[in-house]
Write a protein that holds these residues in place. Structure first.
Motif, PDB file in Angstrom:
ATOM      1  N   ALA A   1      -1.732   6.965  10.928  1.00  0.00           N
ATOM      2  CA  ALA A   1      -1.650   6.963   9.464  1.00  0.00           C
ATOM      3  C   ALA A   1      -1.812   5.549   8.912  1.00  0.00           C
ATOM      4  CB  ALA A   1      -0.314   7.553   9.016  1.00  0.00           C
TER       5      ALA A   1
ATOM      6  N   ASP B   1       0.842  -1.195   0.000  1.00  0.00           N
ATOM      7  CA  ASP B   1       0.000   0.000   0.000  1.00  0.00           C
ATOM      8  C   ASP B   1       0.882   1.253   0.000  1.00  0.00           C
ATOM      9  OD1 ASP B   1      -1.697   2.118   0.600  1.00  0.00           O
ATOM     10  OD2 ASP B   1      -2.973   0.907   1.903  1.00  0.00           O
TER      11      ASP B   1
ATOM     12  N   ALA C   1      -5.485   4.709   9.091  1.00  0.00           N
ATOM     13  CA  ALA C   1      -6.210   5.403   8.020  1.00  0.00           C
ATOM     14  C   ALA C   1      -6.001   4.705   6.685  1.00  0.00           C
ATOM     15  CB  ALA C   1      -5.738   6.859   7.940  1.00  0.00           C
ATOM     16  N   ALA C   2      -4.788   4.240   6.432  1.00  0.00           N
ATOM     17  CA  ALA C   2      -4.513   3.532   5.175  1.00  0.00           C
ATOM     18  C   ALA C   2      -5.291   2.224   5.098  1.00  0.00           C
ATOM     19  CB  ALA C   2      -3.016   3.272   5.057  1.00  0.00           C
TER      20      ALA C   2
ATOM     21  N   ALA D   1       0.139   4.223   0.712  1.00  0.00           N
ATOM     22  CA  ALA D   1      -0.149   5.066   1.871  1.00  0.00           C
ATOM     23  C   ALA D   1       0.629   4.589   3.098  1.00  0.00           C
ATOM     24  CB  ALA D   1      -1.646   5.074   2.163  1.00  0.00           C
TER      25      ALA D   1
ATOM     26  N   HIS E   1      -8.107   1.649   6.397  1.00  0.00           N
ATOM     27  CA  HIS E   1      -9.535   1.938   6.256  1.00  0.00           C
ATOM     28  C   HIS E   1      -9.875   2.579   4.911  1.00  0.00           C
ATOM     29  CE1 HIS E   1     -11.317   1.612  10.502  1.00  0.00           C
ATOM     30  NE2 HIS E   1     -10.141   1.017  10.538  1.00  0.00           N
ATOM     31  N   ARG E   2      -8.855   2.967   4.170  1.00  0.00           N
ATOM     32  CA  ARG E   2      -9.119   3.655   2.921  1.00  0.00           C
ATOM     33  C   ARG E   2      -9.864   2.764   1.942  1.00  0.00           C
ATOM     34  NH1 ARG E   2      -4.384   3.835   1.179  1.00  0.00           N
ATOM     35  NH2 ARG E   2      -4.683   2.448  -0.598  1.00  0.00           N
ATOM     36  N   GLN E   3     -10.882   3.298   1.353  1.00  0.00           N
ATOM     37  CA  GLN E   3     -11.664   2.521   0.378  1.00  0.00           C
ATOM     38  C   GLN E   3     -10.857   2.363  -0.918  1.00  0.00           C
ATOM     39  OE1 GLN E   3     -14.664   1.089   0.883  1.00  0.00           O
ATOM     40  NE2 GLN E   3     -14.400   1.744   3.014  1.00  0.00           N
ATOM     41  N   PRO E   4     -10.882   1.175  -1.526  1.00  0.00           N
ATOM     42  CA  PRO E   4     -10.158   0.993  -2.793  1.00  0.00           C
ATOM     43  C   PRO E   4     -10.746   1.890  -3.883  1.00  0.00           C
ATOM     44  CG  PRO E   4     -11.572  -0.902  -2.331  1.00  0.00           C
ATOM     45  CD  PRO E   4     -11.580  -0.036  -1.096  1.00  0.00           C
ATOM     46  N   GLN E   5      -9.849   2.429  -4.708  1.00  0.00           N
ATOM     47  CA  GLN E   5     -10.299   3.320  -5.776  1.00  0.00           C
ATOM     48  C   GLN E   5     -10.885   2.503  -6.935  1.00  0.00           C
ATOM     49  OE1 GLN E   5     -10.208   6.704  -5.538  1.00  0.00           O
ATOM     50  NE2 GLN E   5      -9.560   6.270  -3.431  1.00  0.00           N
TER      51      GLN E   5
ATOM     52  N   GLU F   1      -8.430  -2.953  15.621  1.00  0.00           N
ATOM     53  CA  GLU F   1      -7.906  -2.936  14.247  1.00  0.00           C
ATOM     54  C   GLU F   1      -7.108  -4.193  13.919  1.00  0.00           C
ATOM     55  OE1 GLU F   1      -8.743  -0.653  12.169  1.00  0.00           O
ATOM     56  OE2 GLU F   1      -9.641   0.781  13.564  1.00  0.00           O
TER      57      GLU F   1
END
Length: 462
Positions: A451, A137, A454-455, A139, A457-461, A428
């Protein structure tokens, strides 16, 4: 009049030299021995335990703390004798000696080295690949980039290693030049959490009980105020022993660690500052006494204690490069003197995330993890771990935050000086280990973990 001036200057200079010599022979002597003891032990560890450059460790770790006397400290590492020596202008000499399987021990005087041969421990297999795992990832890669960055060169972070486990899988790690997956790093007070786990194993085996009076030989008399101190109170740091790590250079922690040959004996003689169970105070003294309990239960010697720790804790977890060092009396220094890789400490964090079991085997007793993270008095401390429950007050004496308010409330963590962290976030399924030499505590570990969360939890684009 003019002819008298050089005589006056010379007289003043001689007086200053005489006063300095008297000071060095009296009040200044412990300070010099503390400095040389710290340097010799730290550089012995660097050379023979971590296998990193001792000169670099001296520059990054020791010299900044010595301030005005760093120029006067002479040190050398003897690779044939496996020793490190330090002195101040040729005086106040200190020697630390490496013993196989046991790490380095600080000697007091020129006597023989106890258990000098050490032992040859059975190798422990690591569950991870030999190469460092790079995050998929971007991020998370960026979060690690920031953690290794040096935004303020005057206050370096000196991050050495970061390891991230998610759902039990190693998903990211990074190391500073000269460090790698197999580099043991000084864990400082992460050791207290290891000691708490070893006490838990003894509780599981029925050899100790939390509410029993601490089995310290000098505390056996019922007339001694120490007799009321329990194992639980030593773990929770509300035993009544004084807050021992203060800004005073010669605080009880420093005296015990660098000036005493029998650290547990020194700790056991320390008067109580409060009635047991009433007041929290950070306690290296208490954790050295817990280390003595582990040593006694294991058989009494340094080799006995190290074999016990490896057999019962390190080997089942795959902590392939971890050692808890001892003093010259053989006592496990349960407060501060362990070395382990960042991967090793990630495995340790995963043990707590998995409720004390590993590989289908129970390591810690049922309920031990919940006990370890349960609150002590009105503080942000549990029993060997820091908690994330208190934002309305700060740690007494240090005036530091108890936890990391940017992280979930269920987070708890092991913490050591100079920026050593094992952060466990049950909600988590996350363990993050950060290790380094951050003398100013400007390591931003809370931001790093935030951070990473947050990465994750980030929704896939699309």
């Amino acid at each position: 009049m003019t002819a008298r001036i050089p005589k006056i200057v010379l007289s003043l200079l001689l007086a200053v030299i005489l006063l300095g010599a008297v000071w060095l022979g009296t009040a200044g002597r412990p300070l010099m021995l503390l400095a040389t003891g710290s340097v010799s032990h730290g550089l012995c560890d660097a050379a023979f335990v971590s296998h990193v450059d001792p000169d670099r460790v001296f520059r990054e770790q020791h010299a900044p703390q010595m301030r005005g006397i760093a120029w006067a400290i002479h040190w050398r590492v003897d690779p044939t004798q496996h020793e490190a020596h330090a002195s101040v202008l040729g005086a106040f000499g200190a020697r630390a000696v490496f013993r196989p399987g046991l790490g380095c021990v600080l000697m007091h005087g020129d006597g023989p080295v106890p258990e000098a041969a050490g032992f040859a421990p059975e190798p422990i297999a690591s569950p991870y690949p030999e190469h460092a795992v790079v995050a998929d990832d971007p991020a998370i890669q960026h979060a690690l980039d920031r953690a290794f960055a040096e935004p303020d060169p005057a206050h370096p972070r000196n991050t050495k290693a970061i390891v991230v486990l998610h759902d039990g899988q190693l998903i990211a790690e990074r190391y500073a030049p000269g460090y790698g997956p197999d580099t043991p790093i000084w864990a400082h007070s992460l050791t207290k959490s290891l000691t708490s786990a070893l006490i838990g194993i003894l509780v599981r085996e029925g050899k100790l009980h939390l509410e029993q009076p601490a089995p310290i030989p000098g505390w056996r008399s019922t007339r001694d105020p120490h007799h009321a101190v329990t194992v639980d109170q030593l773990l929770r740091m509300d035993s009544g022993l004084p807050f021992d790590e203060t800004d005073n250079v010669l605080n009880p922690m420093a005296r015990m660690t660098f000036l005493e040959s029998d650290m547990a004996g020194y700790a056991s003689r320390m008067p109580l500052a409060h009635p047991p169970g009433t007041t929290w105070g950070y306690s290296n003294l208490g954790y050295v006494l817990l280390g003595r309990m582990v040593t006694d239960a294991a058989g009494g010697s340094a080799v006995d204690a190290e074999r016990f720790a490896r057999r019962e804790l390190f080997a089942p977890l795959g902590m392939a490069h971890t050692t808890i060092q001892t003093d010259v009396r053989g006592t496990l220094i349960g407060a501060s003197d362990s070395y382990g890789t960042a991967r090793d400490f990630a495995r340790f964090g995963q043990l707590y995330l998995d409720d004390g079991a590993a590989g289908g085997k129970r390591i810690l007793p049922e309920g031990w993890v919940a006990y370890s993270r349960s609150q002590t008095l009105d503080t942000g401390y549990g029993a060997g771990f820091w908690l994330n429950l208190k934002n309305d007050t700060r740690v007494p004496v240090w005036n530091a935050p108890w936890g990391m308010p940017q992280l979930p409330k269920d987070m708890y963590y092991a913490r050591g000086a100079f920026g050593q962290y094992v952060v466990i976030v049950p909600s988590e399924r996350l363990v993050v280990v950060r290790m380094g030499i951050s003398l100013d505590y400007g390591d931003a570990t809370g931001d790093l973990v935030a951070a990473i969360i947050a990465a994750l939890h980030r929704q896939p684009q699309p």
